[in-house]
Design a protein around this motif. Sequence first.
Motif, PDB file in Angstrom:
ATOM      1  N   ALA A  36       0.930   3.876   2.586  1.00 46.09           N
ATOM      2  CA  ALA A  36       0.131   2.655   2.515  1.00 46.09           C
ATOM      3  C   ALA A  36      -1.082   2.804   1.605  1.00 46.09           C
ATOM      4  O   ALA A  36      -1.606   1.798   1.105  1.00 46.09           O
ATOM      5  CB  ALA A  36      -0.315   2.232   3.913  1.00 46.09           C
ATOM      6  N   LEU A  37      -1.547   4.032   1.388  1.00 42.40           N
ATOM      7  CA  LEU A  37      -2.729   4.214   0.552  1.00 42.40           C
ATOM      8  C   LEU A  37      -2.500   3.777  -0.898  1.00 42.40           C
ATOM      9  O   LEU A  37      -3.348   3.093  -1.474  1.00 42.40           O
ATOM     10  CB  LEU A  37      -3.204   5.663   0.608  1.00 42.40           C
ATOM     11  N   PRO A  38      -1.370   4.151  -1.537  1.00 43.07           N
ATOM     12  CA  PRO A  38      -1.139   3.634  -2.890  1.00 43.07           C
ATOM     13  C   PRO A  38      -1.027   2.112  -2.931  1.00 43.07           C
ATOM     14  O   PRO A  38      -1.425   1.489  -3.919  1.00 43.07           O
ATOM     15  CB  PRO A  38       0.185   4.302  -3.304  1.00 43.07           C
ATOM     16  N   VAL A  39      -0.497   1.511  -1.873  1.00 42.99           N
ATOM     17  CA  VAL A  39      -0.414   0.045  -1.815  1.00 42.99           C
ATOM     18  C   VAL A  39      -1.821  -0.542  -1.823  1.00 42.99           C
ATOM     19  O   VAL A  39      -2.128  -1.470  -2.586  1.00 42.99           O
ATOM     20  CB  VAL A  39       0.366  -0.411  -0.567  1.00 42.99           C
ATOM     21  N   ALA A  40      -2.694  -0.004  -0.973  1.00 37.79           N
ATOM     22  CA  ALA A  40      -4.075  -0.491  -0.917  1.00 37.79           C
ATOM     23  C   ALA A  40      -4.789  -0.275  -2.252  1.00 37.79           C
ATOM     24  O   ALA A  40      -5.557  -1.134  -2.703  1.00 37.79           O
ATOM     25  CB  ALA A  40      -4.825   0.215   0.207  1.00 37.79           C
ATOM     26  N   PRO A  58     -11.517   0.808  -1.957  1.00 37.31           N
ATOM     27  CA  PRO A  58     -12.955   1.012  -1.755  1.00 37.31           C
ATOM     28  C   PRO A  58     -13.503   0.216  -0.573  1.00 37.31           C
ATOM     29  O   PRO A  58     -14.346   0.723   0.185  1.00 37.31           O
ATOM     30  CB  PRO A  58     -13.569   0.551  -3.085  1.00 37.31           C
ATOM     31  N   ARG A  59     -13.032  -1.005  -0.378  1.00 38.46           N
ATOM     32  CA  ARG A  59     -13.507  -1.804   0.754  1.00 38.46           C
ATOM     33  C   ARG A  59     -13.040  -1.206   2.079  1.00 38.46           C
ATOM     34  O   ARG A  59     -13.781  -1.241   3.069  1.00 38.46           O
ATOM     35  CB  ARG A  59     -13.008  -3.256   0.640  1.00 38.46           C
ATOM     36  N   LEU A  60     -11.825  -0.678   2.099  1.00 38.80           N
ATOM     37  CA  LEU A  60     -11.350  -0.037   3.323  1.00 38.80           C
ATOM     38  C   LEU A  60     -12.227   1.169   3.668  1.00 38.80           C
ATOM     39  O   LEU A  60     -12.594   1.359   4.836  1.00 38.80           O
ATOM     40  CB  LEU A  60      -9.895   0.406   3.170  1.00 38.80           C
ATOM     41  N   ARG A  61     -12.558   1.950   2.669  1.00 40.54           N
ATOM     42  CA  ARG A  61     -13.384   3.124   2.926  1.00 40.54           C
ATOM     43  C   ARG A  61     -14.789   2.718   3.382  1.00 40.54           C
ATOM     44  O   ARG A  61     -15.396   3.376   4.237  1.00 40.54           O
ATOM     45  CB  ARG A  61     -13.447   4.018   1.695  1.00 40.54           C
ATOM     46  N   GLU A  62     -15.327   1.657   2.827  1.00 35.05           N
ATOM     47  CA  GLU A  62     -16.646   1.167   3.244  1.00 35.05           C
ATOM     48  C   GLU A  62     -16.631   0.704   4.699  1.00 35.05           C
ATOM     49  O   GLU A  62     -17.650   0.803   5.394  1.00 35.05           O
ATOM     50  CB  GLU A  62     -17.092   0.017   2.344  1.00 35.05           C
ATOM     51  N   SER A  63     -15.496   0.176   5.153  1.00 35.10           N
ATOM     52  CA  SER A  63     -15.384  -0.351   6.513  1.00 35.10           C
ATOM     53  C   SER A  63     -14.813   0.658   7.491  1.00 35.10           C
ATOM     54  O   SER A  63     -14.549   0.316   8.644  1.00 35.10           O
ATOM     55  CB  SER A  63     -14.502  -1.609   6.509  1.00 35.10           C
TER      56      SER A  63
END
Length: 366
Positions: free
Chosen positions: A48-52, A59-64
């Motif tokens: 799923a990481l390459p999809v994101a 970057p938004r996922l990591r911020e949240s």
Amino acid sequence: MEALISGAGIAGPTLAYWLARQGWRVTVVERAGALRSGGNPVDVRGPALPVAERMGILPRLRESATHATTMRVIGPSGRTVARLPMSASGDEVEIPRSDLAAILADTVRDDAELLLDDTITTLRQDPGGVDVTFERAAPRRFDLVVGADGLHSTVRRLAFGPESTFVQPVGLYVATMPFGGPAETPSEVLLYNTPGRLVSIHPSRGEAVVAFIFRGEGLDRHAPHEAINGTYRGEGWRVPELLDRLRAIPDPYFDEVSRVTMPAWSTGRVTLLGDAASCVSLLGDGSTMAMTAAYTLATALAEHPGDPATAVHRYEVAHRRLVIPKQRGIGRAAGMLVPATQLGLATRNLGARLMAHRPPRASTAA
């Protein structure tokens, strides 16, 4: 080409994003009157990481992401059994489910029509398309209908048959509720077990989340307070305090942990995605699998333009290779998470202590 996606959780908006970029006209219908909030943190990792990353949202996922770095296992006496480091290799993101859903929905806000507080009532397909009626909206015709509407999927029931045919309980129930404030230790996930029962306090982001996960069968999933109080009455540690907090929550999330197994996920121009097709949530990377499945389906549709029936078959063949091992591991995962016996709990706790003393492995992330 026009696609209807039922469900605005994780799989639905991910698919809507990719279809919109292929030139599809996309409609997403969601039974809830607002996008879902709450729920335990989930992991976005592996495929799923390459999809994101391709969606531009990593970057938004990591911020949240949550701030949890450690799991602290607590024994029946309330003493700490072990502290286990959570993944620090950078190859996964733990994020509150509501934040993940909101970020995904934001990616398609201008590219898809969203029908909230509505649901599909009938599906009738022919070789050229699918005629759909809704509870509120006017009837319409689509080239493709995708059920991304979870464990209790409406699309699956309408297109394939009753839920009882495909949904298999694994002997666990899960309930979640807000803690009512931040966790005392924002970097620690607390796990308290007695045989057949688990309570966790996850710091999440801001307000912590409490989860009750326990073994049982035949409970009414519409009566969470009765089930949880009956199961945890007399337990130690902080359980009495958490049960008091539960009384103030009128409608906590409560459901039976189940596995969905189907001989086929597709029929003609109707297909299933995520938990609707192959639920492994809680015990099998449900959010990761949902995002991956959505990308796989979108890729197949791009490779077979104008031929959705062939595309959904290709998607199913490819994605089953990822899902089947996850489903096979459900029993072992359940045994580790909620040991049924005192012996099983002692064995699990011994394993946790041994793992806590292992040297950390070097990251192989790129």
